[in-house]
Design an enzyme around this catalytic site. Structure first.
Site, PDB file in Angstrom:
ATOM      1  N   ARG A 128      22.141  43.884  33.464  1.00  9.30           N
ATOM      2  CA  ARG A 128      21.470  43.978  34.773  1.00  9.30           C
ATOM      3  C   ARG A 128      21.766  42.782  35.688  1.00  9.30           C
ATOM      4  O   ARG A 128      21.014  42.503  36.621  1.00  9.30           O
ATOM      5  CB  ARG A 128      19.959  44.147  34.618  1.00  9.30           C
ATOM      6  N   LYS A 150      30.266  42.881  48.513  1.00  9.93           N
ATOM      7  CA  LYS A 150      30.482  44.321  48.307  1.00  9.93           C
ATOM      8  C   LYS A 150      31.323  44.484  47.047  1.00  9.93           C
ATOM      9  O   LYS A 150      32.428  43.928  46.962  1.00  9.93           O
ATOM     10  CB  LYS A 150      31.222  44.938  49.500  1.00  9.93           C
ATOM     11  N   GLU A 192      43.610  41.807  58.196  1.00 11.47           N
ATOM     12  CA  GLU A 192      42.181  41.455  58.143  1.00 11.47           C
ATOM     13  C   GLU A 192      41.911  40.126  58.849  1.00 11.47           C
ATOM     14  O   GLU A 192      40.794  39.874  59.277  1.00 11.47           O
ATOM     15  CB  GLU A 192      41.690  41.417  56.685  1.00 11.47           C
ATOM     16  N   LYS A 234      33.088  35.932  58.840  1.00  6.41           N
ATOM     17  CA  LYS A 234      32.528  36.910  57.893  1.00  6.41           C
ATOM     18  C   LYS A 234      31.195  36.405  57.340  1.00  6.41           C
ATOM     19  O   LYS A 234      30.233  37.176  57.201  1.00  6.41           O
ATOM     20  CB  LYS A 234      33.512  37.218  56.758  1.00  6.41           C
ATOM     21  N   GLU A 244      24.610  45.874  55.470  1.00  8.13           N
ATOM     22  CA  GLU A 244      25.200  46.748  56.487  1.00  8.13           C
ATOM     23  C   GLU A 244      24.190  47.725  57.087  1.00  8.13           C
ATOM     24  O   GLU A 244      24.433  48.935  57.167  1.00  8.13           O
ATOM     25  CB  GLU A 244      26.418  47.490  55.927  1.00  8.13           C
ATOM     26  N   ARG A 248      27.095  44.501  60.327  1.00  7.97           N
ATOM     27  CA  ARG A 248      28.210  44.307  59.394  1.00  7.97           C
ATOM     28  C   ARG A 248      29.298  45.361  59.565  1.00  7.97           C
ATOM     29  O   ARG A 248      30.470  45.111  59.249  1.00  7.97           O
ATOM     30  CB  ARG A 248      27.691  44.285  57.939  1.00  7.97           C
ATOM     31  N   ASN A 252      34.549  46.649  60.034  1.00  2.00           N
ATOM     32  CA  ASN A 252      35.396  47.817  59.770  1.00  2.00           C
ATOM     33  C   ASN A 252      36.250  48.200  60.974  1.00  2.00           C
ATOM     34  O   ASN A 252      36.718  49.338  61.065  1.00  2.00           O
ATOM     35  CB  ASN A 252      34.526  49.009  59.351  1.00  2.00           C
ATOM     36  N   HIS A 255      39.221  50.497  60.672  1.00  3.29           N
ATOM     37  CA  HIS A 255      39.176  51.101  59.331  1.00  3.29           C
ATOM     38  C   HIS A 255      38.948  52.614  59.369  1.00  3.29           C
ATOM     39  O   HIS A 255      39.314  53.297  58.423  1.00  3.29           O
ATOM     40  CB  HIS A 255      38.090  50.434  58.490  1.00  3.29           C
ATOM     41  N   HIS A 259      41.459  54.308  57.173  1.00  2.00           N
ATOM     42  CA  HIS A 259      41.119  55.038  55.939  1.00  2.00           C
ATOM     43  C   HIS A 259      41.711  56.440  55.960  1.00  2.00           C
ATOM     44  O   HIS A 259      42.144  56.962  54.927  1.00  2.00           O
ATOM     45  CB  HIS A 259      39.601  55.116  55.764  1.00  2.00           C
ATOM     46  N   HIS A 272      46.335  49.186  52.194  1.00  2.00           N
ATOM     47  CA  HIS A 272      45.116  49.155  53.004  1.00  2.00           C
ATOM     48  C   HIS A 272      45.336  48.359  54.304  1.00  2.00           C
ATOM     49  O   HIS A 272      45.014  48.826  55.395  1.00  2.00           O
ATOM     50  CB  HIS A 272      43.993  48.542  52.161  1.00  2.00           C
TER      51      HIS A 272
HETATM   52  P1  NAD Z   1      45.193  44.166  45.197  1.00  2.00           P
HETATM   53  O1  NAD Z   1      44.041  43.553  44.553  1.00  2.00           O
HETATM   54  O2  NAD Z   1      45.694  45.464  44.653  1.00  2.00           O
HETATM   55  O3  NAD Z   1      46.395  43.131  45.212  1.00  2.00           O
HETATM   56  C1  NAD Z   1      47.617  43.514  45.795  1.00  2.00           C
HETATM   57  C2  NAD Z   1      48.798  43.314  44.832  1.00  2.00           C
HETATM   58  O4  NAD Z   1      49.138  41.944  44.804  1.00  2.00           O
HETATM   59  C3  NAD Z   1      48.503  43.726  43.396  1.00  2.00           C
HETATM   60  O5  NAD Z   1      49.657  44.319  42.827  1.00  2.00           O
HETATM   61  C4  NAD Z   1      48.204  42.387  42.735  1.00  2.00           C
HETATM   62  O6  NAD Z   1      48.444  42.393  41.355  1.00  2.00           O
HETATM   63  C5  NAD Z   1      49.170  41.472  43.448  1.00  2.00           C
HETATM   64  N1  NAD Z   1      48.768  40.078  43.519  1.00  2.00           N
HETATM   65  C6  NAD Z   1      47.545  39.599  43.789  1.00  2.00           C
HETATM   66  N2  NAD Z   1      47.593  38.271  43.913  1.00  2.00           N
HETATM   67  C7  NAD Z   1      48.850  37.894  43.670  1.00  2.00           C
HETATM   68  C8  NAD Z   1      49.509  36.639  43.629  1.00  2.00           C
HETATM   69  N3  NAD Z   1      48.878  35.499  43.969  1.00  2.00           N
HETATM   70  N4  NAD Z   1      50.811  36.629  43.299  1.00  2.00           N
HETATM   71  C9  NAD Z   1      51.479  37.786  43.038  1.00  2.00           C
HETATM   72  N5  NAD Z   1      50.918  38.997  43.077  1.00  2.00           N
HETATM   73  C10 NAD Z   1      49.621  39.051  43.399  1.00  2.00           C
HETATM   74  O7  NAD Z   1      44.928  44.422  46.757  1.00  2.00           O
HETATM   75  P2  NAD Z   1      44.166  43.582  47.877  1.00  2.00           P
HETATM   76  O8  NAD Z   1      44.875  43.906  49.128  1.00  2.00           O
HETATM   77  O9  NAD Z   1      43.953  42.172  47.504  1.00  2.00           O
HETATM   78  O10 NAD Z   1      42.729  44.273  47.891  1.00  2.00           O
HETATM   79  C11 NAD Z   1      42.567  45.636  48.213  1.00  2.00           C
HETATM   80  C12 NAD Z   1      41.263  46.087  47.600  1.00  2.00           C
HETATM   81  O11 NAD Z   1      40.207  45.336  48.169  1.00  2.00           O
HETATM   82  C13 NAD Z   1      40.947  47.546  47.851  1.00  2.00           C
HETATM   83  O12 NAD Z   1      40.496  48.119  46.644  1.00  2.00           O
HETATM   84  C14 NAD Z   1      39.811  47.507  48.868  1.00  2.00           C
HETATM   85  O13 NAD Z   1      38.937  48.579  48.740  1.00  2.00           O
HETATM   86  C15 NAD Z   1      39.152  46.198  48.522  1.00  2.00           C
HETATM   87  N6  NAD Z   1      38.421  45.585  49.633  1.00  2.00           N
HETATM   88  C16 NAD Z   1      37.154  45.183  49.399  1.00  2.00           C
HETATM   89  C17 NAD Z   1      36.435  44.555  50.387  1.00  2.00           C
HETATM   90  C18 NAD Z   1      35.055  44.047  50.113  1.00  2.00           C
HETATM   91  O14 NAD Z   1      34.365  43.631  51.042  1.00  2.00           O
HETATM   92  N7  NAD Z   1      34.630  44.035  48.860  1.00  2.00           N
HETATM   93  C19 NAD Z   1      37.026  44.315  51.643  1.00  2.00           C
HETATM   94  C20 NAD Z   1      38.335  44.725  51.853  1.00  2.00           C
HETATM   95  C21 NAD Z   1      39.042  45.365  50.829  1.00  2.00           C
HETATM   96  N1  GLY Z   2      35.142  44.385  54.451  1.00  2.00           N
HETATM   97  C1  GLY Z   2      34.003  44.842  55.137  1.00  2.00           C
HETATM   98  C2  GLY Z   2      32.722  44.244  54.663  1.00  2.00           C
HETATM   99  O1  GLY Z   2      32.720  43.390  53.817  1.00  2.00           O
HETATM  100  O2  GLY Z   2      31.702  44.630  55.118  1.00  2.00           O
END
Ligand code: NAD
Ligand code: GLY
Length: 378
Positions: A128, A150, A192, A234, A244, A248, A252, A255, A259, A272
């Site tokens: 939990r 998130k 972003e 942020k 949100e 917040r 997006n 987005h 999306h 993305h």
């Molecule tokens: P990702 O985590 O898939 O990383 C992208 C690629 O880069 C992967 O293949 C990873 O293994 C590689 N990689 C990462 N760091 C590296 C490094 N230093 N050296 C070499 N390779 C590296 O993608 P991302 O763009 O970081 O994140 C996308 C995800 O984030 C999505 O799932 C999206 O939904 C989520 N997201 C979440 C929020 C939030 O607020 N929580 C906001 C935006 C996006």
């Molecule tokens: N990436 C959008 C949020 O964190 O709300």
């Protein structure tokens, strides 16, 4: 405006009462004693990473954690958005239980947004709730996903649909970790960064415009400032509206269209950030149609997105598919699609727009039928 020197560590506190925490930004943070000061000591810690990032960076992190925890394990998940699911999440619980981890066990998320979102969700659920630290390794994760709590996994019927708001206890943005990031991923992260200007800070947009190429070449001073200013914006938005309820949603920007592109092309075809970059051009054009910005402003956003190496023209999809995909957006209310719109004072607002206006913008911003090459081939 002076960029922050990256010789020094920048610290941004995210004000969320007893759930507040620091975001640390700088070069060489993994090897800096200040990074680890004040973190809880415990018998066990688990570094969650993936099979691409782990071999590059896990050893350096684990060496530092040896001073804080009696035993430090490392779990490498399979890499990629396709593995952001229950089966992969369960691997984290399997390892925590197999190593008899307790409530004081600390999780460290070492990776991009996929690893960060899954590790955060695991931390929210295990017993939990146990503490977790974000160590983001992509630009997207350093400026966005690691901050704000998130956490989620995907469901076959929707992205990020199963999750929780659960804050980390620290975010460690070591700029040196970005040195191994593939160029396409760096560009995706820039989308972003670009978004924070139009929605919140036109001075930041002015600063960024001539520096996009420097960021792409990993100029550390420029990167340090871009990550810091993005996190400041942020952090302020999240502090004002953690779950949100309203504000917040401005994060997006781009987005809703983005999306739809990601889902319509098949997840992974467009990254993305690529889809969001193009989506921001479309959302700015939508804002122009509503007389909130002028054509020159749209041109500035388009030029920044293009300079970041991101597509600015959307792939062709039938109008009905666009509308159907956008109705699944989390901002939609009672079936009505809501868009983040920007004005020329650096403010954003979220509201519905008449379908005919949206469809007109889509037709202006998309390729002709029959030309839907993936972003990577542009
Ligand atoms: P990702 O985590 O898939 O990383 C992208 C690629 O880069 C992967 O293949 C990873 O293994 C590689 N990689 C990462 N760091 C590296 C490094 N230093 N050296 C070499 N390779 C590296 O993608 P991302 O763009 O970081 O994140 C996308 C995800 O984030 C999505 O799932 C999206 O939904 C989520 N997201 C979440 C929020 C939030 O607020 N929580 C906001 C935006 C996006
Ligand atoms: N990436 C959008 C949020 O964190 O709300």
């Amino acid at each position: 405006m002076q960029p922050a020197s990256t010789d020094h560590l920048s610290r941004i506190t995210i004000e969320l009462g007893d759930r507040g925490y620091d975001i640390l930004i700088g070069k060489g943070l993994l090897g800096d004693a200040r990074t680890w000061a004040g973190l809880p000591r415990s018998a066990r810690a688990l570094v969650v990473t993936n099979d691409a990032v782990g071999p590059l960076h896990a050893r350096a992190l684990m060496d530092q954690l040896a001073g804080l925890h009696g035993r430090v394990d490392c779990l490498e998940l399979p890499d990629g958005e396709a593995h952001k699911d229950w089966q992969t999440l369960n691997l984290i619980f399997d390892r925590l239980l197999a190593t008899v981890s307790d409530r004081k066990t600390v999780l460290y998320a070492l990776g991009g947004g996929v690893v960060g979102d899954m590790t955060g969700f695991a931390a929210a659920c295990y017993m939990r709730g146990i503490p977790f630290v974000q160590v983001p390794t992509t630009l997207l994760a350093q400026v966005d996903s690691s901050v704000g709590g998130k956490t989620a996994i995907n469901h076959p019927l929707g992205k990020n649909m199963i999750g929780a708001f659960y804050q980390p206890i620290r975010v460690i943005c070591d700029l040196d970790l970005l040195r191994t990031l593939p160029a396409r991923e760096l560009s995706a992260g820039l989308a972003e960064v670009i978004k924070y200007g139009p929605i919140a800070d036109l001075d930041f947009m002015d600063w960024l415009e001539p520096r996009v190429a420097r960021l792409r070449s990993l100029d550390m001073d420029a990167l340090g400032y871009a990550v810091r200013r993005s996190c400041e914006i942020k952090a302020a938005v999240v502090a004002a509206d953690e779950r949100e309820g309203g504000l917040r949603a401005i994060l997006n920007f781009g987005h809703t269209f983005g999306h739809a592109i990601e889902a319509g092309m098949g997840y992974g075809t467009w990254l993305h950030g690529e889809a969001v970059g193009c989506g921001m051009v479309m959302a700015t054009e939508l804002s122009r149609r509503l007389d909130l910005v002028n054509a020159a402003f749209v041109g500035r956003v388009r030029a920044m997105v293009s300079a970041a190496g991101l597509p600015t023209v959307a792939p062709h999809m039938p109008a009905s598919q666009w509308m159907e995909l956008m109705q699944h957006d989390k901002k939609a209310e009672a079936g009505s699609i809501r868009f983040v719109l920007v004005d020329d004072r650096g403010h954003a607002d979220v509201r519905p727009v008449a379908d005919d206006v949206v469809l007109d913008v889509i037709s202006r911003c998309t390729e002709p039928a029959g030309d839907a090459a993936p972003a990577a081939t542009r």
